[in-house]
Motif scaffolding. Sequence first.
Motif, PDB file in Angstrom:
ATOM      1  N   TYR A   1      52.579  31.574  25.280  1.00  0.00           N
ATOM      2  CA  TYR A   1      53.595  30.529  25.153  1.00  0.00           C
ATOM      3  C   TYR A   1      53.099  29.286  24.420  1.00  0.00           C
ATOM      4  O   TYR A   1      53.850  28.343  24.244  1.00  0.00           O
ATOM      5  CB  TYR A   1      54.094  30.130  26.543  1.00  0.00           C
ATOM      6  N   LEU A   2      51.846  29.252  24.027  1.00  0.00           N
ATOM      7  CA  LEU A   2      51.304  28.063  23.374  1.00  0.00           C
ATOM      8  C   LEU A   2      51.624  28.056  21.890  1.00  0.00           C
ATOM      9  O   LEU A   2      51.684  29.098  21.247  1.00  0.00           O
ATOM     10  CB  LEU A   2      49.783  27.998  23.557  1.00  0.00           C
ATOM     11  N   ARG A   3      51.818  26.863  21.372  1.00  0.00           N
ATOM     12  CA  ARG A   3      52.046  26.676  19.944  1.00  0.00           C
ATOM     13  C   ARG A   3      50.753  26.185  19.315  1.00  0.00           C
ATOM     14  O   ARG A   3      49.864  25.700  20.015  1.00  0.00           O
ATOM     15  CB  ARG A   3      53.160  25.649  19.735  1.00  0.00           C
ATOM     16  N   PRO A   4      50.621  26.286  18.005  1.00  0.00           N
ATOM     17  CA  PRO A   4      49.373  25.833  17.369  1.00  0.00           C
ATOM     18  C   PRO A   4      49.054  24.364  17.615  1.00  0.00           C
ATOM     19  O   PRO A   4      47.889  23.982  17.625  1.00  0.00           O
ATOM     20  CB  PRO A   4      49.613  26.103  15.884  1.00  0.00           C
ATOM     21  N   VAL A   5      50.068  23.522  17.816  1.00  0.00           N
ATOM     22  CA  VAL A   5      49.815  22.091  18.012  1.00  0.00           C
ATOM     23  C   VAL A   5      49.478  21.739  19.453  1.00  0.00           C
ATOM     24  O   VAL A   5      49.066  20.627  19.732  1.00  0.00           O
ATOM     25  CB  VAL A   5      51.018  21.235  17.554  1.00  0.00           C
ATOM     26  N   ASP A   6      49.669  22.674  20.378  1.00  0.00           N
ATOM     27  CA  ASP A   6      49.394  22.393  21.783  1.00  0.00           C
ATOM     28  C   ASP A   6      47.897  22.327  22.029  1.00  0.00           C
ATOM     29  O   ASP A   6      47.139  23.157  21.541  1.00  0.00           O
ATOM     30  CB  ASP A   6      50.006  23.471  22.679  1.00  0.00           C
ATOM     31  N   ARG A   7      47.491  21.311  22.794  1.00  0.00           N
ATOM     32  CA  ARG A   7      46.084  21.180  23.172  1.00  0.00           C
ATOM     33  C   ARG A   7      45.931  21.656  24.614  1.00  0.00           C
ATOM     34  O   ARG A   7      46.626  21.184  25.502  1.00  0.00           O
ATOM     35  CB  ARG A   7      45.615  19.742  23.055  1.00  0.00           C
ATOM     36  N   VAL A   8      45.025  22.561  24.838  1.00  0.00           N
ATOM     37  CA  VAL A   8      44.786  23.085  26.176  1.00  0.00           C
ATOM     38  C   VAL A   8      43.447  22.547  26.663  1.00  0.00           C
ATOM     39  O   VAL A   8      42.461  22.558  25.928  1.00  0.00           O
ATOM     40  CB  VAL A   8      44.755  24.629  26.163  1.00  0.00           C
ATOM     41  N   ARG A   9      43.445  22.056  27.885  1.00  0.00           N
ATOM     42  CA  ARG A   9      42.202  21.540  28.470  1.00  0.00           C
ATOM     43  C   ARG A   9      41.847  22.406  29.663  1.00  0.00           C
ATOM     44  O   ARG A   9      42.621  22.525  30.607  1.00  0.00           O
ATOM     45  CB  ARG A   9      42.386  20.092  28.902  1.00  0.00           C
ATOM     46  N   TYR A  10      40.703  23.003  29.589  1.00  0.00           N
ATOM     47  CA  TYR A  10      40.212  23.829  30.680  1.00  0.00           C
ATOM     48  C   TYR A  10      39.078  23.092  31.376  1.00  0.00           C
ATOM     49  O   TYR A  10      38.415  22.259  30.772  1.00  0.00           O
ATOM     50  CB  TYR A  10      39.706  25.173  30.149  1.00  0.00           C
ATOM     51  N   GLY A  11      38.842  23.421  32.628  1.00  0.00           N
ATOM     52  CA  GLY A  11      37.741  22.817  33.356  1.00  0.00           C
ATOM     53  C   GLY A  11      36.404  23.273  32.805  1.00  0.00           C
ATOM     54  O   GLY A  11      36.280  24.326  32.196  1.00  0.00           O
TER      55      GLY A  11
END
Length: 100
Positions: free
Chosen positions: A11-21
């Motif tokens: 569901y993520l788009r190229p502009v989405d920033r994902v932050r993982y622990g």
Amino acid sequence: MKFPMPRETRYLRPVDRVRYGKPEHKEGLSVPGITMAYGSLSSRLKSLPFYLNTIVATLRELSKSVRSNASNPYSGASVIAPETLEELNAYALSLGISGI
């Protein structure tokens, strides 16, 4: 006990920033998590019905949140209207905040 989680990458788009622990961060535990991790087998079985509704509801809401990501705007507004800023300032002052 691990539950199946939705694949967020779907569901993520190229502009989405994902932050993982980070691996060095401690893992947070909830009360059900502590009971399941450290409780005896009898305490696990006794408490499971109380936690089951919460666990199922949390997974349902998580799934809805991940699926709704596509409808989120790419970026928020970068400029605030003067009227909105005045309303925000008045509200902050009413709460006792000295200024924005």
